[in-house]
Design a protein around this motif. Structure first.
Motif, PDB file in Angstrom:
ATOM      1  N   UNK A 167     -10.883  -2.471 -17.342  1.00  0.00           N
ATOM      2  CA  UNK A 167     -11.957  -2.778 -16.400  1.00  0.00           C
ATOM      3  C   UNK A 167     -12.769  -4.002 -16.817  1.00  0.00           C
ATOM      4  N   UNK A 168     -12.918  -4.209 -18.119  1.00  0.00           N
ATOM      5  CA  UNK A 168     -13.770  -5.299 -18.583  1.00  0.00           C
ATOM      6  C   UNK A 168     -13.104  -6.026 -19.751  1.00  0.00           C
ATOM      7  N   UNK A 169     -13.632  -7.216 -20.030  1.00  0.00           N
ATOM      8  CA  UNK A 169     -13.176  -7.985 -21.188  1.00  0.00           C
ATOM      9  C   UNK A 169     -13.509  -7.252 -22.485  1.00  0.00           C
ATOM     10  N   UNK A 170     -14.643  -6.563 -22.512  1.00  0.00           N
ATOM     11  CA  UNK A 170     -15.038  -5.816 -23.710  1.00  0.00           C
ATOM     12  C   UNK A 170     -13.998  -4.746 -24.035  1.00  0.00           C
ATOM     13  N   UNK A 171     -13.493  -4.051 -23.018  1.00  0.00           N
ATOM     14  CA  UNK A 171     -12.474  -3.025 -23.253  1.00  0.00           C
ATOM     15  C   UNK A 171     -11.187  -3.655 -23.783  1.00  0.00           C
ATOM     16  N   UNK A 172     -10.868  -4.852 -23.294  1.00  0.00           N
ATOM     17  CA  UNK A 172      -9.679  -5.553 -23.791  1.00  0.00           C
ATOM     18  C   UNK A 172      -9.843  -5.885 -25.272  1.00  0.00           C
ATOM     19  N   UNK A 173     -11.031  -6.332 -25.659  1.00  0.00           N
ATOM     20  CA  UNK A 173     -11.295  -6.631 -27.070  1.00  0.00           C
ATOM     21  C   UNK A 173     -11.175  -5.374 -27.929  1.00  0.00           C
TER      22      UNK A 173
ATOM     23  N   UNK B  75      -3.687 -10.341 -32.934  1.00  0.00           N
ATOM     24  CA  UNK B  75      -4.257 -11.606 -33.391  1.00  0.00           C
ATOM     25  C   UNK B  75      -4.945 -12.376 -32.263  1.00  0.00           C
ATOM     26  N   UNK B  76      -4.698 -11.980 -31.001  1.00  0.00           N
ATOM     27  CA  UNK B  76      -5.303 -12.712 -29.883  1.00  0.00           C
ATOM     28  C   UNK B  76      -5.233 -11.863 -28.624  1.00  0.00           C
ATOM     29  N   UNK B  77      -6.095 -12.192 -27.652  1.00  0.00           N
ATOM     30  CA  UNK B  77      -6.069 -11.523 -26.354  1.00  0.00           C
ATOM     31  C   UNK B  77      -6.193 -12.564 -25.245  1.00  0.00           C
ATOM     32  N   UNK B  78      -5.719 -12.173 -24.079  1.00  0.00           N
ATOM     33  CA  UNK B  78      -5.955 -12.959 -22.860  1.00  0.00           C
ATOM     34  C   UNK B  78      -6.415 -12.000 -21.780  1.00  0.00           C
ATOM     35  N   UNK B  79      -7.469 -12.374 -21.051  1.00  0.00           N
ATOM     36  CA  UNK B  79      -7.992 -11.520 -19.979  1.00  0.00           C
ATOM     37  C   UNK B  79      -8.243 -12.399 -18.761  1.00  0.00           C
ATOM     38  N   UNK B  80      -7.934 -11.854 -17.554  1.00  0.00           N
ATOM     39  CA  UNK B  80      -8.161 -12.636 -16.337  1.00  0.00           C
ATOM     40  C   UNK B  80      -8.931 -11.832 -15.303  1.00  0.00           C
ATOM     41  N   UNK B  81      -9.214 -12.489 -14.176  1.00  0.00           N
ATOM     42  CA  UNK B  81     -10.023 -11.848 -13.137  1.00  0.00           C
ATOM     43  C   UNK B  81      -9.266 -10.758 -12.383  1.00  0.00           C
ATOM     44  N   UNK B  82      -7.997 -10.566 -12.678  1.00  0.00           N
ATOM     45  CA  UNK B  82      -7.236  -9.451 -12.112  1.00  0.00           C
ATOM     46  C   UNK B  82      -7.253  -8.240 -13.046  1.00  0.00           C
ATOM     47  N   UNK B  83      -8.087  -8.310 -14.097  1.00  0.00           N
ATOM     48  CA  UNK B  83      -8.284  -7.235 -15.065  1.00  0.00           C
ATOM     49  C   UNK B  83      -7.042  -6.942 -15.907  1.00  0.00           C
ATOM     50  N   UNK B  84      -6.203  -7.963 -16.086  1.00  0.00           N
ATOM     51  CA  UNK B  84      -5.011  -7.808 -16.916  1.00  0.00           C
ATOM     52  C   UNK B  84      -5.333  -8.253 -18.335  1.00  0.00           C
ATOM     53  N   UNK B  85      -5.105  -7.343 -19.274  1.00  0.00           N
ATOM     54  CA  UNK B  85      -5.373  -7.598 -20.693  1.00  0.00           C
ATOM     55  C   UNK B  85      -4.043  -7.758 -21.417  1.00  0.00           C
ATOM     56  N   UNK B  86      -3.853  -8.930 -22.055  1.00  0.00           N
ATOM     57  CA  UNK B  86      -2.642  -9.195 -22.830  1.00  0.00           C
ATOM     58  C   UNK B  86      -2.996  -9.237 -24.315  1.00  0.00           C
ATOM     59  N   UNK B  87      -2.218  -8.482 -25.115  1.00  0.00           N
ATOM     60  CA  UNK B  87      -2.434  -8.404 -26.555  1.00  0.00           C
ATOM     61  C   UNK B  87      -1.312  -9.154 -27.264  1.00  0.00           C
ATOM     62  N   UNK B  88      -1.678 -10.038 -28.197  1.00  0.00           N
ATOM     63  CA  UNK B  88      -0.694 -10.846 -28.913  1.00  0.00           C
ATOM     64  C   UNK B  88      -0.697 -10.477 -30.395  1.00  0.00           C
ATOM     65  N   UNK B  89       0.529 -10.299 -30.959  1.00  0.00           N
ATOM     66  CA  UNK B  89       0.647 -10.039 -32.392  1.00  0.00           C
ATOM     67  C   UNK B  89       0.962 -11.314 -33.170  1.00  0.00           C
ATOM     68  N   UNK B  90       1.024 -12.448 -32.465  1.00  0.00           N
ATOM     69  CA  UNK B  90       1.166 -13.748 -33.093  1.00  0.00           C
ATOM     70  C   UNK B  90       0.132 -14.694 -32.487  1.00  0.00           C
TER      71      UNK B  90
END
Length: 298
Positions: A221-227, A237-252
């Motif tokens: 729902x939020x960028x905070x939840x993605x973090x 090691x990194x995240x990407x979040x957009x206005x469609x509420x998609x949270x991407x988690x990166x291990x590199x």
């Protein structure tokens, strides 16, 4: 003005030696005297006017002045203002009192990159027994208290203090520690583990992460939840979040950025233990690759 205090009632001459006079006090007999003189028949008005003199009015009691509240003064400036650039390595992530039966025994300490964990047996709770600190190479070795799969950090001592921090807690991973003196580890609860979480220090709003494949994609729902999801997962090691509420988690770590909309952001973990450090990445434009490429600092 003259006053008569007494009248002679008996005496021989006046103040003769060996012949004292006897006097009557008029204040004691004033009621008798005024009662016989002040009958209104004779002219003793001046004397009788003093019989019951009007009471002398008392001056009014002065009121104390209304206290004036003191003028509020601004607080003095701090003598030692905090530094603007605080080193992450100075932050305390946990403190463990190291003795048999310690209340911190067996616990997992969640800390951020470069935070410190202090293991101390110099205080009042020390038990006077020699204890050590070993780091186990795996979770299995930690569970089994396997000395053959451990590296000693602190030799046995009855009193000591050791800091696990700075470069020791930079890598985002889980680490395992314990004392291997006697049955400290097996029954004395003298062991603990540390989970080092990523500190998402470098932020690039308006850009997508590129150059790495996400290990997990989920709707939040939020960028905070993605973090928070990144900090819960091992190896983020990194995240990407957009206005469609998609949270991407990166291990590199992403190696570059792609220009996007303002509802998108790419956030990357700290590269060292200094808050003032910056990360520079190449940002490309998908529509005109190569023409509008530039370096973005976050």
């Amino acid at each position: 003005m003259y006053f008569t205090f007494a009248l002679t009632t008996s005496g021989y001459g006046c103040a003769s030696e060996n012949f004292p006079g006897i006097y009557a006090r008029l204040d004691v007999q004033s009621s008798y005297i005024f009662g016989n003189l002040c009958t209104g028949k004779d002219d003793y008005a001046p004397l009788c006017s003093q019989r019951n003199p009007p009471p002398t009015p008392r001056p009014p009691t002065p009121r104390p002045p209304t206290p004036v509240p003191p003028t509020a003064r601004p607080p003095p400036p701090p003598t030692n203002p905090p530094p603007t650039n605080i080193q992450f390595s100075g932050e305390l992530g946990g403190e463990i009192e190291w003795y048999r039966g310690t209340v911190q025994g067996g616990k997992i300490f969640d800390i951020l990159q470069c935070q410190n964990v202090v293991v101390d047996w110099t205080g009042v709770n020390r038990d006077g027994q020699p204890h050590s600190i070993w780091e186990f190479r795996s979770q299995e070795a930690y569970k089994d208290c396997d000395q053959s799969q451990a590296t000693r950090l602190v030799a046995p001592a009855t009193t000591a203090s050791h800091v696990i921090g700075q470069v020791d807690t930079f890598d985002v991973k889980r680490r395992y520690f314990g004392s291997l003196e006697g049955d400290d580890c097996t029954t004395g609860r003298m062991r603990f583990s540390i989970k080092v979480r990523p500190r998402l220090q470098h932020k690039f709003p308006g850009y997508e992460c590129d150059g790495a494949t996400p290990m997990k994609v989920k709707t939040t729902e939020t960028l905070v939840e993605c973090r928070k999801m990144c900090k819960r997962l091992q190896g983020c090691f990194a995240i990407q979040y957009n206005n469609k509420k998609r949270c991407r988690i990166y291990d590199k770590q992403p190696t570059r950025l792609v220009e996007s909309n303002q509802g998108t952001t790419c956030e990357i973990a700290a590269q060292n233990c200094d808050t003032s450090s910056e990360l520079s990445l190449l940002a490309i434009n998908k529509k005109t690759p190569g023409a509008d490429d530039n370096i973005i600092v976050g």
